[in-house]
Motif scaffolding. Structure first.
Motif, PDB file in Angstrom:
ATOM      1  N   PRO A 206       0.792  -1.233   0.000  1.00  0.00           N
ATOM      2  CA  PRO A 206       0.000   0.000   0.000  1.00  0.00           C
ATOM      3  C   PRO A 206       0.824   1.284   0.000  1.00  0.00           C
ATOM      4  CG  PRO A 206       0.143  -0.850   2.225  1.00  0.00           C
ATOM      5  CD  PRO A 206       0.918  -1.808   1.353  1.00  0.00           C
ATOM      6  N   ARG A 207       2.131   1.185  -0.132  1.00  0.00           N
ATOM      7  CA  ARG A 207       2.993   2.356  -0.033  1.00  0.00           C
ATOM      8  C   ARG A 207       3.543   2.758  -1.403  1.00  0.00           C
ATOM      9  NH1 ARG A 207       0.466   2.013   3.947  1.00  0.00           N
ATOM     10  NH2 ARG A 207       1.256   1.638   6.074  1.00  0.00           N
ATOM     11  N   PRO A 208       3.869   4.036  -1.589  1.00  0.00           N
ATOM     12  CA  PRO A 208       4.493   4.465  -2.850  1.00  0.00           C
ATOM     13  C   PRO A 208       5.845   3.780  -3.054  1.00  0.00           C
ATOM     14  CG  PRO A 208       3.769   6.361  -1.556  1.00  0.00           C
ATOM     15  CD  PRO A 208       3.662   5.165  -0.660  1.00  0.00           C
ATOM     16  N   ILE A 209       6.136   3.423  -4.291  1.00  0.00           N
ATOM     17  CA  ILE A 209       7.381   2.746  -4.630  1.00  0.00           C
ATOM     18  C   ILE A 209       8.062   3.500  -5.771  1.00  0.00           C
ATOM     19  CG2 ILE A 209       8.450   0.619  -5.457  1.00  0.00           C
ATOM     20  CD1 ILE A 209       6.029  -0.902  -4.362  1.00  0.00           C
ATOM     21  N   THR A 210       9.344   3.800  -5.571  1.00  0.00           N
ATOM     22  CA  THR A 210      10.174   4.332  -6.642  1.00  0.00           C
ATOM     23  C   THR A 210      11.297   3.340  -6.913  1.00  0.00           C
ATOM     24  OG1 THR A 210       9.733   6.636  -6.012  1.00  0.00           O
ATOM     25  CG2 THR A 210      11.670   6.221  -7.390  1.00  0.00           C
ATOM     26  N   CYS A 211      11.448   2.920  -8.159  1.00  0.00           N
ATOM     27  CA  CYS A 211      12.542   2.046  -8.568  1.00  0.00           C
ATOM     28  C   CYS A 211      13.555   2.860  -9.360  1.00  0.00           C
ATOM     29  CB  CYS A 211      12.031   0.890  -9.423  1.00  0.00           C
ATOM     30  SG  CYS A 211      11.053  -0.329  -8.535  1.00  0.00           S
ATOM     31  N   VAL A 236      12.678   5.348 -12.418  1.00  0.00           N
ATOM     32  CA  VAL A 236      13.587   6.465 -12.671  1.00  0.00           C
ATOM     33  C   VAL A 236      14.869   5.893 -13.263  1.00  0.00           C
ATOM     34  CG1 VAL A 236      14.880   8.384 -11.678  1.00  0.00           C
ATOM     35  CG2 VAL A 236      12.636   7.786 -10.741  1.00  0.00           C
ATOM     36  N   ASP A 237      15.187   6.260 -14.494  1.00  0.00           N
ATOM     37  CA  ASP A 237      16.401   5.803 -15.168  1.00  0.00           C
ATOM     38  C   ASP A 237      17.531   6.787 -14.933  1.00  0.00           C
ATOM     39  OD1 ASP A 237      16.615   3.356 -16.602  1.00  0.00           O
ATOM     40  OD2 ASP A 237      15.011   4.040 -17.930  1.00  0.00           O
ATOM     41  N   ALA A 256      17.680  11.624  -7.272  1.00  0.00           N
ATOM     42  CA  ALA A 256      16.510  10.765  -7.469  1.00  0.00           C
ATOM     43  C   ALA A 256      15.920  10.315  -6.136  1.00  0.00           C
ATOM     44  CB  ALA A 256      16.888   9.553  -8.315  1.00  0.00           C
ATOM     45  N   VAL A 257      16.782  10.011  -5.182  1.00  0.00           N
ATOM     46  CA  VAL A 257      16.298   9.595  -3.862  1.00  0.00           C
ATOM     47  C   VAL A 257      15.591  10.749  -3.174  1.00  0.00           C
ATOM     48  CG1 VAL A 257      16.999   8.853  -1.550  1.00  0.00           C
ATOM     49  CG2 VAL A 257      18.028   7.779  -3.560  1.00  0.00           C
ATOM     50  N   ILE A 258      16.177  11.934  -3.194  1.00  0.00           N
ATOM     51  CA  ILE A 258      15.565  13.094  -2.549  1.00  0.00           C
ATOM     52  C   ILE A 258      14.208  13.398  -3.184  1.00  0.00           C
ATOM     53  CG2 ILE A 258      15.765  15.575  -2.188  1.00  0.00           C
ATOM     54  CD1 ILE A 258      18.769  15.149  -1.780  1.00  0.00           C
ATOM     55  N   GLU A 259      14.135  13.335  -4.490  1.00  0.00           N
ATOM     56  CA  GLU A 259      12.875  13.580  -5.171  1.00  0.00           C
ATOM     57  C   GLU A 259      11.820  12.565  -4.734  1.00  0.00           C
ATOM     58  OE1 GLU A 259      10.962  13.786  -9.695  1.00  0.00           O
ATOM     59  OE2 GLU A 259      13.102  13.432  -9.406  1.00  0.00           O
ATOM     60  N   ALA A 260      12.230  11.296  -4.592  1.00  0.00           N
ATOM     61  CA  ALA A 260      11.281  10.261  -4.161  1.00  0.00           C
ATOM     62  C   ALA A 260      10.842  10.481  -2.713  1.00  0.00           C
ATOM     63  CB  ALA A 260      11.932   8.879  -4.310  1.00  0.00           C
ATOM     64  N   LEU A 261      11.771  10.901  -1.850  1.00  0.00           N
ATOM     65  CA  LEU A 261      11.424  11.124  -0.453  1.00  0.00           C
ATOM     66  C   LEU A 261      10.505  12.320  -0.285  1.00  0.00           C
ATOM     67  CD1 LEU A 261      14.879  10.563   1.307  1.00  0.00           C
ATOM     68  CD2 LEU A 261      13.021   8.930   1.019  1.00  0.00           C
ATOM     69  N   ASP A 262      10.648  13.299  -1.155  1.00  0.00           N
ATOM     70  CA  ASP A 262       9.878  14.536  -1.032  1.00  0.00           C
ATOM     71  C   ASP A 262       8.552  14.489  -1.784  1.00  0.00           C
ATOM     72  OD1 ASP A 262      11.888  15.551   0.509  1.00  0.00           O
ATOM     73  OD2 ASP A 262      12.798  16.746  -1.098  1.00  0.00           O
ATOM     74  N   ALA A 263       8.336  13.435  -2.561  1.00  0.00           N
ATOM     75  CA  ALA A 263       7.112  13.348  -3.365  1.00  0.00           C
ATOM     76  C   ALA A 263       5.884  13.284  -2.465  1.00  0.00           C
ATOM     77  CB  ALA A 263       7.152  12.131  -4.278  1.00  0.00           C
ATOM     78  N   ALA A 264       4.818  13.899  -2.911  1.00  0.00           N
ATOM     79  CA  ALA A 264       3.572  13.914  -2.119  1.00  0.00           C
ATOM     80  C   ALA A 264       2.980  12.506  -2.041  1.00  0.00           C
ATOM     81  CB  ALA A 264       2.580  14.858  -2.769  1.00  0.00           C
TER      82      ALA A 264
END
Length: 264
Positions: A206-211, A236-237, A256-264
């Motif tokens: 149920p959580r957001p996932i960024t690969c 994210v390539d 890329a990690v910071i963007e994923a952590l800060d995403a709404a």
């Protein structure tokens, strides 16, 4: 640098910074040092907890019997440090452990940021992968040289589609540390080849996932499969990177990690 008593093991971890908690789950056999400057950079705005998994490095002991044990350790560490729910960043085999954590203990996970997780590897056998597996198996089982088997495996895992391998650019201290944990690496390899978490379990996370994937990686297929299974996953390539994205392109990986952590 500290240890926390979690389940039946003293888990080695390093903690720095204040803010929203981030748990760094290392690749198979990899010490905290292999994250490079990532923990220090993230700690400018986050509470960063980097640990070493059971069977490996300064945590040591017997290898985990399955990924549920790794998930239990991660959840127990977060509880011991009053750091859950946390954003969880996992690389390779650590990405598989991060997925197990989200399946088994979803209350401890805010979001997942996965650097090419080692998922369902038997579903993704290429010719080069199979050749590396067979060569490593021969070295381990026939020649009784587990360190050489690890060398073959990791050189392939870190290889680029343009030739060469990041493995050969790692500091020798890193390679020595990884080779020293051949038994635990073999045990985790069997888990990476399996079907846990199942496709239905993955789809229900149920959580957001960024690969985060390396453009030149030979290890992309598991992340592509995960993105198909999980509606919440995004890819994210990173140009010019292979499997060790954070090593090959550290600044781009950090962004890329910071963007994923800060995403709404």
């Amino acid at each position: 640098m500290a240890v926390a008593r979690v389940n039946d093991r003293e888990i080695y971890f390093e903690e720095r910074g204040d803010g929203p908690p981030v748990l760094l789950v290392p690749g198979t056999g990899c010490p905290v040092d292999m994250w490079g400057e990532l923990p220090a950079e993230l700690s400018k705005d986050h509470r960063v907890i980097a640990y070493e998994r059971r069977g490996f490095n300064r945590t040591g002991g017997s290898p985990a019997a399955n990924q549920r044990e790794h998930a239990g350790d991660a959840a127990g560490l977060l509880r011991a440090l009053a750091a859950g729910p946390a954003s969880v960043v996992g690389w390779s085999g650590g990405g598989l452990s991060a997925l197990a954590l989200a399946v088994e203990h979803p209350e401890m996970v805010d979001r997942l940021v996965l650097e090419e997780p080692s998922l369902h590897l038997l579903r993704h056998l290429s010719r080069s992968f199979l050749a590396a597996v067979l060569r490593a198996s021969y070295l381990r089982l026939v020649r009784h040289d587990p360190a050489a088997a690890v060398e073959v495996t990791y050189r392939w895992v870190m290889s680029s589609t343009r030739g060469g391998s990041s493995w050969d650019r790692f500091p020798e201290a890193w390679r020595t540390e990884i080779r020293a944990h051949a038994k635990a690496i073999a045990a985790e390899g069997n888990q990476e080849a399996g079907r846990y978490p199942s496709r239905s379990q993955l789809a229900s996370i149920p959580r957001p996932i960024t690969c985060i994937l390396g453009e030149l990686s030979v290890y992309r297929a598991p992340s592509l499969e995960l993105a198909k299974l999980c509606p919440s996953a995004r890819l994210v390539d990173i140009e010019g990177a292979a499997h060790a994205v954070h090593f090959d392109r550290p600044s781009a990986f950090l962004d890329a990690v910071i963007e994923a952590l800060d995403a709404a």
